[in-house]
Enzyme design. Structure first.
Site, PDB file in Angstrom:
ATOM      1  N   MET A 146      -0.361   0.787   4.697  1.00  0.00           N
ATOM      2  CA  MET A 146      -0.660   1.139   6.012  1.00  0.00           C
ATOM      3  C   MET A 146      -2.146   0.492   6.932  1.00  0.00           C
ATOM      4  SD  MET A 146      -0.642   3.070   8.925  1.00  0.00           S
ATOM      5  CE  MET A 146      -1.682   4.690   9.755  1.00  0.00           C
TER       6      MET A 146
ATOM      7  N   HIS B  27      -2.705  -0.970  -3.300  1.00  0.00           N
ATOM      8  CA  HIS B  27      -3.794   0.122  -3.254  1.00  0.00           C
ATOM      9  C   HIS B  27      -3.566   0.967  -4.113  1.00  0.00           C
ATOM     10  CE1 HIS B  27      -4.437  -1.738   1.744  1.00  0.00           C
ATOM     11  NE2 HIS B  27      -4.675  -2.574   0.304  1.00  0.00           N
TER      12      HIS B  27
ATOM     13  N   ASP C  12      -4.482  -5.090   5.338  1.00  0.00           N
ATOM     14  CA  ASP C  12      -4.410  -5.208   4.852  1.00  0.00           C
ATOM     15  C   ASP C  12      -3.783  -6.763   4.108  1.00  0.00           C
ATOM     16  OD1 ASP C  12      -6.336  -6.955   2.575  1.00  0.00           O
ATOM     17  OD2 ASP C  12      -5.455  -4.863   1.730  1.00  0.00           O
TER      18      ASP C  12
ATOM     19  N   SER D 257       0.808  -1.366  -0.287  1.00  0.00           N
ATOM     20  CA  SER D 257      -0.041   0.286  -0.206  1.00  0.00           C
ATOM     21  C   SER D 257       0.949   1.071  -0.151  1.00  0.00           C
ATOM     22  CB  SER D 257      -1.057   0.295   0.966  1.00  0.00           C
ATOM     23  OG  SER D 257      -2.165   1.252   1.053  1.00  0.00           O
ATOM     24  N   THR D 258       0.846   2.144   1.063  1.00  0.00           N
ATOM     25  CA  THR D 258       1.562   3.019   1.183  1.00  0.00           C
ATOM     26  C   THR D 258       3.239   3.379   0.823  1.00  0.00           C
ATOM     27  OG1 THR D 258      -0.075   3.863   3.131  1.00  0.00           O
ATOM     28  CG2 THR D 258       1.822   5.320   2.358  1.00  0.00           C
TER      29      THR D 258
END
Length: 350
Positions: free
Chosen positions: A285, A192, A288, A165-166
């Site tokens: 973050m 993401h 998930d 993600s991030t």
């Protein structure tokens, strides 16, 4: 509690005012200054020493990309880019992430978005996340050494499944560009990212990689040596045919706020027990991937998990969750993950 000090950079007085109001409304943050272009921002950063910067991309005098490049070389700060969803906007945004920006927020309706309040929650969340991010030593992404393939070429019954993600686009570029040509398994990637950006991400990484990198398409058969990136706003899973796996895309409900979701991919892979999955959880973050990995390891005990180490994560959330749950078979820094993937596919009992 010390408030997160935020510098707002945008050439629109309206956008500076609205963004300032959004930030100041949250008790955890305060706007310490605003700047109308990149040159102004560089001066304000020295004077105000903000914790986080929100940076528009398209500005006169000095644009956001040039300002970002200067800051990352001179005085790295967590930066959240504000972007418009156009072909050029997507490219510029991905370039910003590659240069070291932590994340980005889409302006709902272009450069001057009168409806910017639609993404108020996202802006707040991403600034808070950025304030905790590791941005030290974020030099431009380097191309990792491509490892030669040695040993067994596998039996075609393995899949690599990456969740991030991030900070993920940078991490993916480092890992995927180092995977050797002829890699004997398909690679499934959930990053993401909103609709409209994943195709540009696949193209950008594919231009640098030895393997083929593409945005996944519904119904296509998985091929070894190809990396498939889940399209923004669609879940990606797999379905087993008689001899192969094929991609299944779905616009089902978001899982824990995410679509695509790493959990969705792992839960899908849990149903194809004739395949061995090497799961890779990198910077991001939240958690998930953890729940899906529990199911995947329960149904398919041969599943092998590699988690990115804290020292190289931009945000140590997703890997931390997997490690705390004792789901990681090994923990590796970003620059060693490509090597670990190759070893897991070729040398761990395919």
């Amino acid at each position: 509690m010390n408030k997160v000090k935020v510098l707002i950079v945008d050439d629109s007085a309206f956008m500076r005012k609205v963004l300032s109001d959004i930030v100041n409304k949250d008790y955890r943050m305060e706007v310490v200054g605003t700047a109308r272009n990149g040159k102004d921002a560089l001066r304000k950063v020295k004077d105000l020493s903000p914790d986080v910067i929100t940076m528009d991309i398209e500005m006169p005098v000095m644009d956001g990309l040039m300002a970002l490049r200067c800051l990352m070389q001179e005085d790295p700060k967590p930066i959240v880019m504000l972007s418009s969803l156009t072909g050029k906007g997507a490219e510029s945004t991905l370039q910003a992430i590659s240069l070291g920006a932590v994340d980005f927020v889409l302006k709902p309706s272009g450069a001057i978005s009168l409806d910017i309040n639609q993404v108020e929650t996202e802006i707040i969340q991403k600034i808070i996340t950025a304030s905790k991010a590791n941005v030290a030593k974020k030099s431009p992404v380097k191309l990792m050494q491509r490892l030669p393939l040695k040993g067994s070429r596998g039996n075609g019954r393995s899949v690599v499944a990456i969740g991030t993600s991030t900070g993920g686009p940078r991490a993916l570029q480092e890992v995927l560009t180092a995977i050797p040509k002829g890699f004997p398994a398909p690679i499934l990637v959930v990053q993401h990212m909103p609709k409209g950006f994943t195709k540009s991400l696949a193209k950008r990484i594919g231009q640098l990689a030895s393997i083929h990198v593409k945005e996944a398409e519904h119904g296509e058969q998985l091929q070894s040596g190809v990396a498939y990136i889940a399209p923004g706003d669609l879940h990606m899973g797999v379905e087993a045919t008689y001899e192969h796996l094929k991609i299944s895309l779905s616009q089902g409900e978001p899982m824990n706020g995410h679509r695509p979701s790493v959990n969705y991919l792992y839960q899908s892979l849990a149903k194809v027990k004739q395949y061995k999955t090497v799961s890779v959880i990198m910077t991001g973050m939240g958690t998930d991937g953890m729940e899906g990995l529990i199911e995947l390891k329960t149904q398919c005990p041969e599943t092998y998990c590699i988690a990115e180490s804290e020292e190289t994560c931009v945000v140590y959330g997703m890997p931390k969750a997997v490690i705390k749950a004792n789901l990681a078979n090994e923990i590796a820094p970003l620059d060693d993950i490509n090597h670990r993937i190759v070893q897991a596919i070729l040398g761990r009992g395919n």
